[in-house]
Each structure stands twice: as C-alpha cells, then as structure tokens.
Design an enzyme around this catalytic site. Structure first.
Site, PDB file in Angstrom:
ATOM      1  N   THR A   8      31.235  46.334  41.367  1.00 51.89           N
ATOM      2  CA  THR A   8      32.514  46.805  41.901  1.00 51.89           C
ATOM      3  C   THR A   8      33.398  47.298  40.784  1.00 51.89           C
ATOM      4  O   THR A   8      33.288  46.855  39.644  1.00 51.89           O
ATOM      5  CB  THR A   8      33.260  45.689  42.661  1.00 51.89           C
ATOM      6  OG1 THR A   8      34.443  46.242  43.260  1.00 51.89           O
ATOM      7  CG2 THR A   8      33.682  44.535  41.761  1.00 51.89           C
ATOM      8  N   ASN A  10      36.691  47.387  41.764  1.00 46.70           N
ATOM      9  CA  ASN A  10      37.956  46.955  42.350  1.00 46.70           C
ATOM     10  C   ASN A  10      38.331  45.572  41.791  1.00 46.70           C
ATOM     11  O   ASN A  10      37.694  44.573  42.120  1.00 46.70           O
ATOM     12  CB  ASN A  10      37.789  46.911  43.881  1.00 46.70           C
ATOM     13  CG  ASN A  10      39.083  46.585  44.595  1.00 46.70           C
ATOM     14  OD1 ASN A  10      39.875  45.794  44.093  1.00 46.70           O
ATOM     15  ND2 ASN A  10      39.296  47.171  45.743  1.00 46.70           N
ATOM     16  N   HIS A  12      40.761  43.609  42.404  1.00 52.20           N
ATOM     17  CA  HIS A  12      41.213  42.630  43.414  1.00 52.20           C
ATOM     18  C   HIS A  12      40.020  41.910  44.015  1.00 52.20           C
ATOM     19  O   HIS A  12      40.038  40.696  44.222  1.00 52.20           O
ATOM     20  CB  HIS A  12      41.985  43.324  44.538  1.00 52.20           C
ATOM     21  CG  HIS A  12      43.189  44.048  44.081  1.00 52.20           C
ATOM     22  ND1 HIS A  12      44.329  43.410  43.663  1.00 52.20           N
ATOM     23  CD2 HIS A  12      43.436  45.372  43.975  1.00 52.20           C
ATOM     24  CE1 HIS A  12      45.229  44.314  43.314  1.00 52.20           C
ATOM     25  NE2 HIS A  12      44.713  45.505  43.491  1.00 52.20           N
ATOM     26  N   LYS A  13      38.964  42.685  44.315  1.00 53.08           N
ATOM     27  CA  LYS A  13      37.764  42.066  44.888  1.00 53.08           C
ATOM     28  C   LYS A  13      37.159  41.086  43.888  1.00 53.08           C
ATOM     29  O   LYS A  13      36.764  39.976  44.253  1.00 53.08           O
ATOM     30  CB  LYS A  13      36.705  43.139  45.180  1.00 53.08           C
ATOM     31  CG  LYS A  13      36.982  44.035  46.360  1.00 53.08           C
ATOM     32  CD  LYS A  13      35.756  44.944  46.533  1.00 53.08           C
ATOM     33  CE  LYS A  13      35.861  45.902  47.677  1.00 53.08           C
ATOM     34  NZ  LYS A  13      34.665  46.770  47.778  1.00 53.08           N
ATOM     35  N   ASP A  69      30.785  46.290  50.499  1.00 54.24           N
ATOM     36  CA  ASP A  69      31.620  47.330  51.063  1.00 54.24           C
ATOM     37  C   ASP A  69      32.378  46.683  52.213  1.00 54.24           C
ATOM     38  O   ASP A  69      31.791  45.943  53.013  1.00 54.24           O
ATOM     39  CB  ASP A  69      30.757  48.504  51.563  1.00 54.24           C
ATOM     40  CG  ASP A  69      31.527  49.812  51.494  1.00 54.24           C
ATOM     41  OD1 ASP A  69      32.356  49.976  50.580  1.00 54.24           O
ATOM     42  OD2 ASP A  69      31.306  50.676  52.364  1.00 54.24           O
ATOM     43  N   THR A  70      33.664  46.945  52.258  1.00 52.38           N
ATOM     44  CA  THR A  70      34.494  46.306  53.278  1.00 52.38           C
ATOM     45  C   THR A  70      35.178  47.363  54.120  1.00 52.38           C
ATOM     46  O   THR A  70      35.675  48.359  53.594  1.00 52.38           O
ATOM     47  CB  THR A  70      35.552  45.403  52.609  1.00 52.38           C
ATOM     48  OG1 THR A  70      34.883  44.332  51.945  1.00 52.38           O
ATOM     49  CG2 THR A  70      36.521  44.817  53.629  1.00 52.38           C
ATOM     50  N   TYR A 151      45.141  46.561  52.885  1.00 58.25           N
ATOM     51  CA  TYR A 151      45.785  46.416  54.194  1.00 58.25           C
ATOM     52  C   TYR A 151      46.342  45.006  54.443  1.00 58.25           C
ATOM     53  O   TYR A 151      46.756  44.698  55.555  1.00 58.25           O
ATOM     54  CB  TYR A 151      44.780  46.752  55.301  1.00 58.25           C
ATOM     55  CG  TYR A 151      44.304  48.192  55.306  1.00 58.25           C
ATOM     56  CD1 TYR A 151      44.829  49.113  56.210  1.00 58.25           C
ATOM     57  CD2 TYR A 151      43.334  48.639  54.414  1.00 58.25           C
ATOM     58  CE1 TYR A 151      44.389  50.433  56.230  1.00 58.25           C
ATOM     59  CE2 TYR A 151      42.884  49.959  54.427  1.00 58.25           C
ATOM     60  CZ  TYR A 151      43.422  50.844  55.331  1.00 58.25           C
ATOM     61  OH  TYR A 151      42.990  52.156  55.346  1.00 58.25           O
ATOM     62  N   LYS A 172      43.895  33.047  52.227  1.00 58.85           N
ATOM     63  CA  LYS A 172      42.974  34.185  52.414  1.00 58.85           C
ATOM     64  C   LYS A 172      41.571  33.854  51.905  1.00 58.85           C
ATOM     65  O   LYS A 172      40.578  34.110  52.585  1.00 58.85           O
ATOM     66  CB  LYS A 172      43.516  35.431  51.711  1.00 58.85           C
ATOM     67  CG  LYS A 172      42.618  36.650  51.937  1.00 58.85           C
ATOM     68  CD  LYS A 172      43.079  37.909  51.222  1.00 58.85           C
ATOM     69  CE  LYS A 172      42.081  39.028  51.510  1.00 58.85           C
ATOM     70  NZ  LYS A 172      42.264  40.216  50.674  1.00 58.85           N
ATOM     71  N   HIS A 177      36.989  37.583  55.459  1.00 58.41           N
ATOM     72  CA  HIS A 177      35.712  38.293  55.545  1.00 58.41           C
ATOM     73  C   HIS A 177      34.922  38.119  54.236  1.00 58.41           C
ATOM     74  O   HIS A 177      33.743  37.834  54.237  1.00 58.41           O
ATOM     75  CB  HIS A 177      36.019  39.776  55.798  1.00 58.41           C
ATOM     76  CG  HIS A 177      37.216  40.279  55.026  1.00 58.41           C
ATOM     77  ND1 HIS A 177      38.487  39.783  55.236  1.00 58.41           N
ATOM     78  CD2 HIS A 177      37.337  41.152  53.996  1.00 58.41           C
ATOM     79  CE1 HIS A 177      39.332  40.350  54.396  1.00 58.41           C
ATOM     80  NE2 HIS A 177      38.662  41.183  53.626  1.00 58.41           N
TER      81      HIS A 177
HETATM   82  P1  ITT Z   1      34.251  49.148  45.088  1.00 60.24           P
HETATM   83  O1  ITT Z   1      34.264  49.513  43.645  1.00 60.24           O
HETATM   84  O2  ITT Z   1      33.750  47.743  45.338  1.00 60.24           O
HETATM   85  O3  ITT Z   1      33.540  50.163  45.958  1.00 60.24           O
HETATM   86  P2  ITT Z   1      36.590  49.963  46.623  1.00 60.24           P
HETATM   87  O4  ITT Z   1      38.047  49.688  46.469  1.00 60.24           O
HETATM   88  O5  ITT Z   1      36.112  51.381  46.607  1.00 60.24           O
HETATM   89  O6  ITT Z   1      35.801  49.102  45.516  1.00 60.24           O
HETATM   90  P3  ITT Z   1      35.647  49.726  49.351  1.00 60.24           P
HETATM   91  O7  ITT Z   1      34.913  51.000  49.312  1.00 60.24           O
HETATM   92  O8  ITT Z   1      34.980  48.543  49.948  1.00 60.24           O
HETATM   93  O9  ITT Z   1      36.104  49.238  47.914  1.00 60.24           O
HETATM   94  O10 ITT Z   1      37.040  50.046  50.004  1.00 60.24           O
HETATM   95  C1  ITT Z   1      37.550  49.277  50.921  1.00 60.24           C
HETATM   96  C2  ITT Z   1      39.047  49.488  51.035  1.00 60.24           C
HETATM   97  O11 ITT Z   1      39.392  48.589  52.057  1.00 60.24           O
HETATM   98  C3  ITT Z   1      39.861  49.059  49.809  1.00 60.24           C
HETATM   99  O12 ITT Z   1      40.217  50.106  49.006  1.00 60.24           O
HETATM  100  C4  ITT Z   1      41.098  48.420  50.463  1.00 60.24           C
HETATM  101  O13 ITT Z   1      42.045  49.396  50.773  1.00 60.24           O
HETATM  102  C5  ITT Z   1      40.540  47.876  51.749  1.00 60.24           C
HETATM  103  N1  ITT Z   1      40.194  46.463  51.640  1.00 60.24           N
HETATM  104  C6  ITT Z   1      38.997  45.940  51.246  1.00 60.24           C
HETATM  105  N2  ITT Z   1      39.053  44.609  51.261  1.00 60.24           N
HETATM  106  C7  ITT Z   1      40.301  44.278  51.657  1.00 60.24           C
HETATM  107  C8  ITT Z   1      40.983  43.082  51.836  1.00 60.24           C
HETATM  108  O14 ITT Z   1      40.387  41.907  51.593  1.00 60.24           O
HETATM  109  N3  ITT Z   1      42.242  43.106  52.233  1.00 60.24           N
HETATM  110  C9  ITT Z   1      42.869  44.271  52.475  1.00 60.24           C
HETATM  111  N4  ITT Z   1      42.316  45.464  52.303  1.00 60.24           N
HETATM  112  C10 ITT Z   1      41.032  45.477  51.903  1.00 60.24           C
END
Ligand code: ITT
Length: 197
Positions: A8, A10, A12-13, A69-70, A151, A172, A177
């Site tokens: 990832t 991201n 935050h993740k 992927d979320t 979100y 959380k 999820h």
């Molecule tokens: P990767 O590098 O892991 O792909 P990304 O930010 O591109 O990171 P995603 O494609 O899964 O990740 O994007 C999902 C989007 O959904 C992310 O940018 C957030 O806006 C939203 N999202 C994902 N998880 C969330 C959460 O736990 N709470 C709120 N919004 C979330």
C-alpha cells in the site's frame, strides 16, 4: 517480531493495520521495500485490484505480501462508489469532493444504508488467497468529526450513532471492515505457518 509486507501507499491504512495487529508485528509498506512507482488499479472489482497490487510486488520485488482494496458500497446508489471509491469525484482523489458528491447523490433517497468492504489479497508460499471484511452502517446527512480518513466523517457503523471520525481509532480499529479482514488474514497466516504468530 514478525514482518509483513503490505502493498500500500496509503499511510492511513498502514497505521490502522499496525494498530490492529499490535506490537508483535512490523509492517513494511511499498515505500519501505523501495517500490516508489504508482501501481495503477485498472481492474473492475476490489478483488481484481487487490490481486493486481499484490502480484505486482511479488513479481517485481519477490516478496510474499498482502494488499487490500476497500470500497464504500451504498445501497441506494446500487453499490456505488464501490471500486471507484477513491476517485468518486474525479482523479484528484480528494476526500472532501468525494464526500460532497456522495451527500448530493443521496439527497432524497429513502435509505442511507451502506457498507465498507475490504478485500485482502494474500500471496504466500505460491498461494493466492482472497479474504474480506465488511462493516455495515449508514451515511450521515452531514460530516461529523475530525478523526480517521477518507469517508470516515460520514460513515456511521451499525450499532452506533456517531461517525467513525467521531468514534476514533480505538473504536474503528475494533469493528471496521479492515479490522475484520485483518483478523482473517492473521488466522490464514497462522494456519499456513510453522512459526507461532
Ligand atoms: P492503496 O495504495 O492501498 O491502493 P488507496 O488510497 O489507493 O491506497 P484504495 O484504492 O483502497 O486505497 O482506495 C480506497 C479509498 O476509499 C481511499 O482513498 C479512501 O478514500 C476510502 N477508504 C478506504 N478505507 C477507508 C476507511 O477505512 N475509512 C474511510 N474511507 C476509506
């Protein structure tokens, strides 16, 4: 200590997953393994994009790893934004714009039910395993709270009256999820590992 490569970009993740797993684990993200390029998410499903990211890392960098992927799936919008969650309001991937569009599209709808769905792709010992975690809830009529990301200011998990952004990471990371998907990930790694995790 157990080291897991999490494909990832991201932060935050990654931070959430570290908190969910606790102190026995070290998480290495794409940046940590020297993967600085953007892995384009071109598949039409969360499953496809999760696999795409994990396969890229395995093939190019040689690591067993997991990715996720979320998507936010909203009932009155036929499951949208779904796989387009990050880019709902455009390529800017701006959470403020995404939330504005979501609230606008939900105006006048009779249900605000929604769910977050996290799909994890685990590549381990030449196996590809898909796992998922779902958090049911609903979309608030306006933003509340400053915690979390994406979100979180408009998502109210089932059984609560506040958004994830108000509830904060302590709540959380127990019910989300992502927490549910990571619980499955741990179970799967444990079942396939000779080490005690
Ligand atoms: P990767 O590098 O892991 O792909 P990304 O930010 O591109 O990171 P995603 O494609 O899964 O990740 O994007 C999902 C989007 O959904 C992310 O940018 C957030 O806006 C939203 N999202 C994902 N998880 C969330 C959460 O736990 N709470 C709120 N919004 C979330």
């Amino acid at each position: 200590m157990h080291t897991l490569v999490f494909a990832t970009n991201n932060p935050h993740k990654a931070q959430e997953v570290e908190q969910i797993l606790g102190p026995g684990f070290i998480i290495k993200t794409l940046k940590d393994i020297g993967c600085l390029e953007d892995i384009e998410e071109t598949e039409p499903t969360l499953e496809g994009n999760a696999l795409l990211k994990a396969r890229y890392v395995k093939e190019k960098y040689g690591y067993d790893c997991f990715s996720e992927d979320t998507g936010l799936e909203v009932e009155a919008l036929d499951g949208a934004p779904g796989v387009h969650t990050a880019r709902y309001a455009g390529e800017g991937r701006d959470p403020e714009d995404n939330i504005k569009l979501l609230l606008k599209n939900l105006e006048g709808k009779s249900t605000r039910k929604a769910q977050f769905r996290t799909v994890i792709a685990l590549l381990m010992k030449d196996q590809e395993i898909l796992l998922q975690g779902i958090c049911p809830g609903s979309i608030a009529t306006q933003k509340h709270g400053t915690g979390g990301f994406g979100y979180d200011p408009v998502f109210i998990p089932e059984g609560y009256t506040d958004t994830f952004a108000v509830l904060g990471y302590d709540v959380k990371n127990k019910i989300s999820h992502r927490a549910r998907a990571i619980a499955q990930l741990l179970e799967t790694i444990r079942a396939n590992s000779t080490e005690s995790l």
